[in-house]
Design an enzyme around this catalytic site. Sequence first.
Site, short mmCIF file in Angstrom:
data_model
loop_
_atom_site.label_atom_id
_atom_site.label_comp_id
_atom_site.label_asym_id
_atom_site.label_seq_id
_atom_site.Cartn_x
_atom_site.Cartn_y
_atom_site.Cartn_z
N TRP A 200 0.80 -1.22 0.00
CA TRP A 200 0.00 0.00 0.00
C TRP A 200 0.84 1.28 0.00
CZ3 TRP A 200 -5.23 0.23 3.02
CH2 TRP A 200 -6.01 1.29 2.56
N ASP A 201 2.07 1.23 0.47
CA ASP A 201 2.84 2.48 0.58
C ASP A 201 4.33 2.27 0.29
OD1 ASP A 201 2.98 5.24 1.04
OD2 ASP A 201 3.49 4.98 3.15
#
Length: 307
Positions: A200-201
């Site tokens: 996600w990041d």
Amino acid sequence: MSSSDHIHVPDGLAESYSRSGGEEGRAWIAGLPALVARCVDRWELKRDGGVRSGEASLVVPVLRADGTRAALKLQMPREETTAALIGLRAWGGDGMVRLLDHDEESSTMLLERLDGSRTLASVEDDDEAMGVLAGLLNRLHSVPAPPGLRGLGEIAGAMVEEVPSAVDSLADPEDRSRLRGWASAVAELVGEPGDRVLHWDLHYENVLAAEREPWLAIDPEPLVGDPGFDLWPALDTGWERIEATGDARRVVRRRFDLLTESLELDRGRAAGWTLARLLQNTLWDIEDGLTAIAPSQIAVAEALAKP
């Protein structure tokens, strides 16, 4: 832990928790030195250098009883910290910082020590750095999804439903049209959200130099979904450096081509799920009171548009 080892909480971390967590956040910050002391005693650790912090966590370098270098990561218990723990267990150190131990009640993690002073942003050749990111993403996405993580279908569906009530907050009619267009693209993908574990990041600052491998990922915010949803942080990372080239579209497109080829992704789906990230980011900005789509978001969307 002796009084001389007392932790000084960095001002930036204290301010972040005060701003976002209110009274509960301030109380957690006040109890942080005592929590560090308890964890040091519990795991028979020894402090080994100055602390580091971001907006949400404190990292304390330590030595284990056998002399192994490690790091305590302390963060207020939240849904995100639970998801991170699930992901770290599932990855088992494959492309990711290794979880050595954890305290379930406080969400404190004992992690292998990486070199916090050297991130992937230190690699000047963008193709080389993007190749490292692609390799890590490929390994992270290869792990079967464990139970307990949120699914992308739920998240994407909620975003699409939010657009009609949020779009009028944008001042520019072109921005409103963009947001509706992104939502339409996402709506076509919601029925097939994917089944891979996503970071996600994963961007340059969330990849650190390591001892057992040249580079390892840190700070995951895991969910289960399509790998295309994981590309935007890599496309956007080091945005000032991208702008300095004078041709952001070319750099973003080059990164997208490299990532989709390396990860063997369908380009259309990957572009659509990247628009989902732009949609998500803009909805968050609207919640924060902004009335325009960020220029970098528009630039990424334009770079991925068909010629």
